[in-house]
Design an enzyme around this catalytic site. Structure first.
Site, PDB file in Angstrom:
ATOM      1  N   LYS A  80      -3.771   1.204   0.626  1.00 38.57           N
ATOM      2  CA  LYS A  80      -3.789   0.363   0.486  1.00 38.57           C
ATOM      3  C   LYS A  80      -5.098   0.039   1.490  1.00 38.57           C
ATOM      4  O   LYS A  80      -5.948  -0.037   2.366  1.00 38.57           O
ATOM      5  CB  LYS A  80      -3.005   0.218   1.908  1.00 38.57           C
ATOM      6  CG  LYS A  80      -2.174  -1.212   1.865  1.00 38.57           C
ATOM      7  CD  LYS A  80      -1.148  -1.746   2.911  1.00 38.57           C
ATOM      8  CE  LYS A  80      -0.591  -2.992   3.357  1.00 38.57           C
ATOM      9  NZ  LYS A  80       0.359  -3.366   3.914  1.00 38.57           N
ATOM     10  N   SER A 155       4.613  -5.297   2.278  1.00 34.96           N
ATOM     11  CA  SER A 155       3.005  -5.137   2.011  1.00 34.96           C
ATOM     12  C   SER A 155       2.032  -4.167   0.588  1.00 34.96           C
ATOM     13  O   SER A 155       1.211  -4.284   0.632  1.00 34.96           O
ATOM     14  CB  SER A 155       2.731  -5.274   2.576  1.00 34.96           C
ATOM     15  OG  SER A 155       2.522  -4.572   3.638  1.00 34.96           O
ATOM     16  N   SER A 179       7.130  -1.945   4.740  1.00 36.81           N
ATOM     17  CA  SER A 179       6.283  -2.168   3.814  1.00 36.81           C
ATOM     18  C   SER A 179       5.581  -0.692   3.214  1.00 36.81           C
ATOM     19  O   SER A 179       4.771  -1.132   1.980  1.00 36.81           O
ATOM     20  CB  SER A 179       4.834  -2.620   5.145  1.00 36.81           C
ATOM     21  OG  SER A 179       5.079  -4.639   4.850  1.00 36.81           O
TER      22      SER A 179
END
Length: 469
Positions: A80, A155, A179
């Site tokens: 990420k 996320s 997330s």
């Protein structure tokens, strides 16, 4: 062979490389080709590492020379874009950090590399990792490979979409409230948020409120999650929360029958849940019962007394707001995306409400402690609905109208309490979308929940399904 490579799990790829059935270069090229073929539709990848293929060639030379190999030697991984990667852009989903290139790797990235894995790419996220959709002004919106009109979540939505679409076999995401587990549920992959402090947050932003933040592995199989966690866990001398030295045994090789006591629930205490999702949780519980576990429907009174989402919101807003204010100081409104603007405008939590929320968080921890004094694990839903369409702000779930934050109802309790949870697919909606269940364990009981997850995975009839891209 290419299709087999980019939809093989990381453990299998490591085996193929170690036995010289394929080379790290073949594996890397298959994933680079897959990114080129499908990412224009999905938009999960924000940066492809320039020297990934050269790193694969070096990994191939090590194999041919008979050098000692790490457990993930030559296997590509993604991370990420809030997780620092040395010499590779880490822009946090915001024009404010455009062009930012860290000098050092986050601890989690460094540990994946130490295991022999090769960084392939960085993946999309909402600005500052703060929302349940992965969309921002810098790199745009990620789409769900099962249905491009739907979100892969947030996320860590870019990460979940990349893995589900075969662009990456394994990766790293972060989890403040949903997330890692939520995006896994929306794309039908597997992920784990370990006990708080098991994996250091060093090199990841934002770090506040760090008592709620986690970094965790995301993949397409339970054994990959267990393997990655075995490499990621342990203190690094820099994250003060990462102090646990308790041993870890994934339990993947245990006998199918294991006399564990397992409860299951979808409420009350989590908010409304779609009947299809409830049926999937019940089916997972029944499957465990069928192989000899003691399984029953349960409730946790503490969740009914204190709604964890409300507790979380009262506790984290001021700290996150301060971090956002510092990062966005002096910036024009047109440089900020939705959640940064929203966060800056939120009122501060009063001291009275903050103290009451801290006390409620303690009651929630006590409530789970009482539960785990009687049971070995808890099966819940991850999300109350399957993946939703982009931009939806309100949902009607089982006859009740709720806002989008309610999607975190069953995940955020584990951030408030620090408990570990695995998200894995066990069902399919009537529209053909994945439905995951969440296996929750006592503190530092990752071995138990991974064992249960591996049993459910072996039973599941949906484990081989792939999006049609």
């Amino acid at each position: 062979m290419s299709h087999e490579l980019f939809f093989s799990d990381a453990t299998r790829l490591a085996e193929l490389i170690r036995t010289r059935e394929v080379s790290p270069v073949e594996v890397m090229q298959a994933h680079l080709d897959r990114i080129e073929a499908v990412d224009p539709q999905v938009n999960a990848i924000v940066t492809v590492v320039d020297d990934a293929l050269e790193a694969a060639k070096a990994a191939e030379r090590a194999v041919l020379k008979g050098e000692p190999l790490g457990v993930l030697h030559g296997v590509p991984f993604t991370a990420k874009d809030s997780i620092d990667t040395a010499g590779v852009l880490t822009q946090r989903g915001s024009p404010i950090f455009k062009g930012r290139q860290p000098d050092t790797d986050a601890t989690s990235v460094a540990r994946m590399k130490q295991a022999g894995a090769i960084l392939l790419a960085k993946t999309n996220l909402p600005e500052f990792s703060y929302w349940i959709e992965s969309d921002n002004l810098l790199s745009g919106r990620s789409n769900n490979p099962w249905d491009l009109e739907r979100t892969p979540g947030g996320s860590s939505g870019g990460e979940s979409a990349a893995i589900a679409a075969g662009m990456s076999p394994i990766g790293l995401g972060t989890d403040l409230a949903i997330s890692v587990r939520g995006p896994a549920a929306q794309t039908g992959i597997t992920s784990m948020k370990a006990t708080h402090g098991r994996v250091p947050m060093t090199g990841i932003w934002p770090r506040v409120p760090r008592r709620f933040w986690h970094v965790g592995p995301m993949a397409r199989s339970v054994r990959d999650i267990a393997l990655a966690f075995s490499q990621l866990a342990g203190p690094d001398g820099r994250d003060a929360f990462a102090t646990s030295t308790v041993g870890f045994d994934a339990g993947i090789g245990r006998q199918p029958y294991c006399p564990l006591r397992v409860g299951w629930m979808t409420g009350p205490g989590f908010g409304p849940v779609d009947p299809e999702v409830v049926a999937t949780v019940r089916a997972a519980a029944e499957a465990l019962k069928d192989i000899g576990m003691e399984v029953e429907h349960v409730g946790i009174p503490a969740l009914e007394r204190d709604f964890a989402l409300d507790v979380f919101n009262k506790l984290h807003v001021m700290e996150m707001k301060s971090a956002f204010a510092e990062a966005t100081a002096g910036r024009r409104e047109d440089e900020l995306y939705t959640m940064a603007k929203t966060m800056r405008s939120l009122p501060d939590t009063s001291m009275k409400d903050f103290i009451e929320a801290e006390q409620a968080a303690e009651r929630l921890r006590d409530g789970y402690a009482e539960y785990f004094a009687q049971y070995d694990a808890l099966i819940t839903h991850v999300l109350p609905i399957p993946a939703h369409r982009h931009g939806v702000e309100q949902f009607i779930i089982d006859g009740q109208t709720v806002d989008a934050t309610y999607l975190q109802g069953a995940t955020v309790p584990l951030n408030v309490t620090g408990l570990p949870g695995v998200s894995m697919r066990f069902g399919t909606s009537k529209e053909g979308l994945p439905i995951n269940v969440q296996i929750v364990g006592a503190w530092q009981a990752e071995s138990t929940i991974l064992h249960i997850a591996s049993l459910l995975e072996s039973i599941s009839k949906v484990r081989t399904l792939r999006p049609a891209l």
